[in-house]
Scaffold this motif. Structure first.
Motif, PDB file in Angstrom:
ATOM      1  N   GLY A  79       6.153  30.906  52.134  1.00 29.72           N
ATOM      2  CA  GLY A  79       7.143  29.937  51.982  1.00 29.72           C
ATOM      3  C   GLY A  79       8.190  30.124  53.122  1.00 29.72           C
ATOM      4  O   GLY A  79       8.733  28.873  53.785  1.00 29.72           O
ATOM      5  N   PHE A  80       8.467  31.189  53.715  1.00 23.81           N
ATOM      6  CA  PHE A  80       9.099  31.203  54.910  1.00 23.81           C
ATOM      7  C   PHE A  80       8.619  30.571  56.228  1.00 23.81           C
ATOM      8  O   PHE A  80       9.088  29.845  56.633  1.00 23.81           O
ATOM      9  CB  PHE A  80       9.700  32.725  55.012  1.00 23.81           C
ATOM     10  N   TYR A 261      -0.635  21.599  58.602  1.00 19.48           N
ATOM     11  CA  TYR A 261       0.447  20.948  57.704  1.00 19.48           C
ATOM     12  C   TYR A 261       1.384  20.000  58.530  1.00 19.48           C
ATOM     13  O   TYR A 261       1.838  19.089  57.975  1.00 19.48           O
ATOM     14  CB  TYR A 261       1.226  21.888  57.143  1.00 19.48           C
TER      15      TYR A 261
ATOM     16  N   PHE B  25      10.974  21.477  50.003  1.00 20.63           N
ATOM     17  CA  PHE B  25      10.093  22.522  49.836  1.00 20.63           C
ATOM     18  C   PHE B  25       9.651  22.576  48.308  1.00 20.63           C
ATOM     19  O   PHE B  25      10.575  22.867  47.750  1.00 20.63           O
ATOM     20  CB  PHE B  25      10.301  23.990  50.219  1.00 20.63           C
ATOM     21  N   GLN B  43       3.012  13.895  47.643  1.00 18.43           N
ATOM     22  CA  GLN B  43       2.790  12.689  48.088  1.00 18.43           C
ATOM     23  C   GLN B  43       4.195  12.437  48.846  1.00 18.43           C
ATOM     24  O   GLN B  43       4.105  11.926  50.156  1.00 18.43           O
ATOM     25  CB  GLN B  43       2.805  11.574  47.047  1.00 18.43           C
ATOM     26  N   PRO B  46       5.900  15.205  52.531  1.00 16.21           N
ATOM     27  CA  PRO B  46       5.566  15.199  53.989  1.00 16.21           C
ATOM     28  C   PRO B  46       6.227  13.754  54.465  1.00 16.21           C
ATOM     29  O   PRO B  46       6.318  13.936  55.635  1.00 16.21           O
ATOM     30  CB  PRO B  46       4.040  14.897  53.678  1.00 16.21           C
ATOM     31  N   LYS B  47       6.288  13.063  53.693  1.00 18.54           N
ATOM     32  CA  LYS B  47       7.143  11.752  54.202  1.00 18.54           C
ATOM     33  C   LYS B  47       8.215  12.020  54.897  1.00 18.54           C
ATOM     34  O   LYS B  47       9.000  11.153  55.611  1.00 18.54           O
ATOM     35  CB  LYS B  47       7.065  10.642  53.195  1.00 18.54           C
ATOM     36  N   VAL B  48       9.057  12.519  54.421  1.00 12.23           N
ATOM     37  CA  VAL B  48      10.320  13.155  54.742  1.00 12.23           C
ATOM     38  C   VAL B  48      10.622  14.397  55.450  1.00 12.23           C
ATOM     39  O   VAL B  48      11.406  15.181  55.625  1.00 12.23           O
ATOM     40  CB  VAL B  48      11.685  13.194  53.532  1.00 12.23           C
ATOM     41  N   GLY B  49       9.234  14.931  56.057  1.00 14.31           N
ATOM     42  CA  GLY B  49       9.361  16.137  56.663  1.00 14.31           C
ATOM     43  C   GLY B  49       9.121  17.382  56.028  1.00 14.31           C
ATOM     44  O   GLY B  49       9.334  18.601  56.858  1.00 14.31           O
ATOM     45  N   GLY B  50       9.088  17.222  54.723  1.00 18.73           N
ATOM     46  CA  GLY B  50       9.158  18.547  53.846  1.00 18.73           C
ATOM     47  C   GLY B  50       7.955  19.035  53.570  1.00 18.73           C
ATOM     48  O   GLY B  50       6.843  18.352  54.081  1.00 18.73           O
ATOM     49  N   THR B  51       7.676  20.142  52.783  1.00 22.17           N
ATOM     50  CA  THR B  51       6.438  20.886  52.680  1.00 22.17           C
ATOM     51  C   THR B  51       5.952  20.879  51.235  1.00 22.17           C
ATOM     52  O   THR B  51       6.847  21.220  50.507  1.00 22.17           O
ATOM     53  CB  THR B  51       6.519  22.179  53.196  1.00 22.17           C
ATOM     54  N   PHE B  52       4.687  20.541  50.732  1.00 21.55           N
ATOM     55  CA  PHE B  52       4.385  21.005  49.379  1.00 21.55           C
ATOM     56  C   PHE B  52       3.029  21.978  49.612  1.00 21.55           C
ATOM     57  O   PHE B  52       2.401  21.741  50.446  1.00 21.55           O
ATOM     58  CB  PHE B  52       3.741  19.665  48.988  1.00 21.55           C
ATOM     59  N   ILE B  53       3.005  22.926  48.680  1.00 23.61           N
ATOM     60  CA  ILE B  53       2.104  23.796  48.821  1.00 23.61           C
ATOM     61  C   ILE B  53       1.742  24.206  47.220  1.00 23.61           C
ATOM     62  O   ILE B  53       2.540  24.295  46.636  1.00 23.61           O
ATOM     63  CB  ILE B  53       2.345  25.103  49.720  1.00 23.61           C
ATOM     64  N   GLN B  54       0.248  24.150  46.822  1.00 28.87           N
ATOM     65  CA  GLN B  54       0.023  24.398  45.569  1.00 28.87           C
ATOM     66  C   GLN B  54      -0.600  26.006  46.004  1.00 28.87           C
ATOM     67  O   GLN B  54      -1.435  26.170  46.746  1.00 28.87           O
ATOM     68  CB  GLN B  54      -1.248  23.455  45.141  1.00 28.87           C
ATOM     69  N   ALA B  68      10.947  29.971  51.289  1.00 37.69           N
ATOM     70  CA  ALA B  68      11.401  28.638  51.997  1.00 37.69           C
ATOM     71  C   ALA B  68      12.868  28.558  51.930  1.00 37.69           C
ATOM     72  O   ALA B  68      13.555  28.301  52.970  1.00 37.69           O
ATOM     73  CB  ALA B  68      10.719  27.466  51.278  1.00 37.69           C
ATOM     74  N   GLY B  71      14.564  30.613  54.451  1.00 40.96           N
ATOM     75  CA  GLY B  71      14.215  30.096  55.472  1.00 40.96           C
ATOM     76  C   GLY B  71      15.276  28.867  55.678  1.00 40.96           C
ATOM     77  O   GLY B  71      15.394  28.451  57.022  1.00 40.96           O
ATOM     78  N   VAL B  73      16.122  26.176  53.673  1.00 46.97           N
ATOM     79  CA  VAL B  73      15.738  24.641  53.100  1.00 46.97           C
ATOM     80  C   VAL B  73      15.730  24.782  51.451  1.00 46.97           C
ATOM     81  O   VAL B  73      15.504  25.792  50.946  1.00 46.97           O
ATOM     82  CB  VAL B  73      13.980  24.552  53.628  1.00 46.97           C
TER      83      VAL B  73
END
Lengths: 274, 379
Positions: A79-80, A261, B25, B43, B46-54, B68, B71, B73
């Motif tokens: 995450g970081f 990513y 995030f 969906q 990412p359009k706003v510069g963010g991150t998705f992770i499964q 995150a 970090g 966010v």
């Protein structure tokens, strides 16, 4: 150029809590020298740990540091790193933390090939809790929870990391500390997920129950049982019986997760999702 | 931009609100009835510069969200009962280490995997006490799609303002319901950012709080090198595992953060309570039935009102207490075997009003008719 490891330590947090003769400090020294070798500044490095003897390394080193829950350091680090890809992320874990409770996270972090450098300090035992057998304790060893000897086979964490997709994998020992420093240096420079296993001595939690009371005996055991992977190539299976390999096992290039990513973000912003 | 009229699903409103609140995030793991939140954010982020992770499991997704947030966010995750149980470990970490994050639990019937995926309100106590240790927590509970949207924004704001995890406890009904909502213009929505450090690195102590008991935040890599640990820690962020005074002070502070802003955090609606002789205390999807029951009962001449809790924890005891001598009874309908009713009883222990639990735990909503019958039993 020689480096004083003390320059990278929070000396006001001394003394540390490790037992006499512990090998964790040797491994930590190698990590600190490797960071120095690569030339990263203190501010751009973050060292994340979990729980156990290995986890106590980062409270005393002068980088950005945080300790997490047992086995989960790689998930916190994922995450970081995703939000701060510019930072150099180092995870220090142990055999219980990284191969036991955190084993699933280790597999999947290898698979993602995210740019995290992992040092797995393998002292063959749960040391912090007083000497219970871990997934990397050699079969037949004695531990507080294996008074008749362990029934379970251990596994090879380097082979596991390779199989799971880690793009840099190596192993050294506290005895082969120069090699350890070299491997960690290369792992830090490597783009993608790297794992370096550092086999260390735990005379208090492991050695004294397994006919190696002193740290010297344990270091001698490391010296006598380790075979460099290059030398092993010319040796017969009989000659390698009872030995373990050290050196660089994997060093390959593959697309790195945060870079992929970032590309996804650019695509989503220009094209939109399907 | 003007107000937007939309037909939205509850979980969709939650995901949209997360983006509006500045969440960048999301880490999660598939589980019904919460998965839409992950699908939409995969969906949209990412359009706003963010991150998705499964992630590989619920534990790891909670950890990644906290990582995150450390970090710098805003992070959110969503799950349901079984996944919420797995998240408890790191939820406690976030409470102890004071890391902002939001956890959405779209409740379904339990225990264990229970009734996937019929609605329930069985995680009220898990949300309060699921992780070990005397940790602070804020739990918000929507009963409509609009509330789901607004409470998601509140949750992110409270979390950032107080540096702590905040839980949204919705349910399969509110999560999957589609309703017409009128969303305010984005510019009218208050978005809160975590307090920033104002002192130079040499004077910096990562856990030295301000008067509100919240320490300002600076992310790593900005020249402020420090340590964080989930062991009992001092203002410098270092373990102080055997220091009793430090432990006492830290735990009090973690709770005082909430108490000092209680007026802002405790949200309820009092509906037709002015002349009420019987009160219904309800939350989540059950508050929908309760509202309908109040309308029906009023049409029949019964003086009934509704106390709707939008904040479950801290429990709105002051609001319940206020009516303790004014009403004959407080009816507490819940889709569980009786969880929040215990808090209502505690609030009313020296008052005249009686407390009547009304429970259902078979995966079906409590109907307005059931509640009206309960009212008539009191009268």
């Amino acid at each position: 150029m020689a480096v004083h490891v003390q320059d990278y330590l929070r000396m006001h947090k001394m003394p540390h809590i490790w037992c006499p003769g512990c090998g964790t400090g040797i491994a930590l020294g190698a990590v600190v020298r490797a960071i120095h070798n690569v030339g990263y500044s203190r501010d751009e490095v973050i060292v994340i740990t979990g729980i156990g003897c290995s986890a106590r390394t980062n409270a005393i080193i002068d980088f950005n540091t945080f300790q997490t829950t047992h086995g989960r350091a790689l998930s916190f680090a994922t995450g970081f790193k995703l939000t701060r890809p510019e930072m150099k992320v180092v995870v220090i874990t142990g055999d219980g933390d990284g191969a036991g409770i955190g084993g699933n996270h280790l597999i999947h972090t290898c698979r993602r090939n995210i740019d995290i450098t992992t040092i797995l300090i393998n002292n063959s035992i749960y040391g912090m809790t007083g000497g219970q057998y871990s997934p990397l304790t050699p079969q037949g060893s004695y531990a507080t929870t294996a008074p008749y000897g362990t029934v379970e086979p251990s596994f090879d964490i380097c082979k596991l990391a390779e199989g799971a997709g880690a793009t840099y994998v190596g192993r050294a020992t506290a005895y082969h500390v120069t090699l350890l420093e070299q491997l960690v240096t290369k792992a830090l420079k490597h783009e993608g997920f790297s794992l370096v296993e550092a086999i260390t001595q735990c005379p208090i939690g492991y050695g004294r129950r397994n006919k190696m009371k002193s740290p010297t005996e344990m270091l001698k055991w490391q010296k006598e049982h380790a075979v460099n992977v290059k030398a092993a190539a010319g040796m017969s299976p009989e000659q390698l019986e009872g030995k373990f390999l050290i050196g660089e096992f994997v060093n390959k290039t593959a697309p790195e997760y945060t870079k992929l990513y970032q590309k996804l973000i650019e695509d989503a912003q220009s094209k939109g999702a399907k | 931009m003007k107000r937007q009229v939309k037909l939205l699903q509850g979980n969709e409103a939650c995901a949209m609100a997360a983006v509006a609140a500045g969440v960048r995030f999301f880490a999660g793991y598939p589980i019904t009835p919460a998965t839409e939140i992950a699908e939409i954010l995969a969906q949209e982020l990412p359009k706003v510069g963010g991150t998705f992770i499964q992630m590989e499991d619920e534990i790891a997704s909670m950890a990644a969200v906290i990582g995150a947030s450390i970090g710098g966010v805003k992070g959110l995750t969503a799950t349901s009962g079984p996944g919420f149980t797995l998240k408890q470990e790191n939820l406690g970490y976030a409470a102890m280490v004071q890391v902002p994050c939001v956890i959405v639990n779209v409740q379904r019937g339990g225990p264990s995997t229970g009734m996937p995926t019929l609605p329930a309100q069985m995680d009220v106590m898990q949300a309060r006490w699921g992780t070990h240790g005397d940790h602070p927590i804020i739990v918000l509970c929507p009963s409509t799609v609009y509330e789901y949207y607004m409470l998601t924004i509140k949750a992110v704001n409270f979390s950032e303002m107080l540096r702590m995890p905040v839980i949204i406890l919705s349910d399969a009904v509110v999560g999957h319901l589609r309703e017409k909502v009128v969303l305010p213009d984005i510019s009218e929505i208050e978005i809160v950012e975590r307090k920033k450090v104002t002192v130079p690195p040499e004077e910096f102590l990562p856990f030295k709080p301000d008067a509100d008991d919240v320490p300002p935040f600076v992310s790593y890599g900005k020249g402020y090198r420090y340590h964080m640990t989930s062991n009992n820690y001092d203002e410098g962020g270092y373990p102080a595992t055997n220091n009793h005074q430090v432990a006492d002070k830290l735990l009090r502070r973690l709770h005082n953060k909430i108490e000092k802003r209680r007026g802002e955090i405790v949200m309820t609606e009092e509906i037709m309570m002015d002349d009420a002789e019987v009160a219904i205390f309800a939350y989540g999807c059950t508050a929908r039935s309760a509202y309908s029951a109040v309308e029906t009962a009023r049409a029949q001449g019964l003086k009934v009102g509704l106390i709707k809790a939008l904040t479950l924890w801290p429990f709105p005891r002051e609001v319940v207490e206020k009516y303790g001598d004014k009403v004959q009874a407080v009816i507490v309908p819940e889709m569980n075997m009786g969880q929040l009713v215990g808090e209502v009883e505690r609030a009313l222990k020296d008052k005249k009003a009686g407390v009547r639990p009304l429970n259902r735990f078979d995966g079906k909503m409590i109907t307005p008719e059931q509640i009206v019958s309960a009212v008539k039993e009191v009268k």
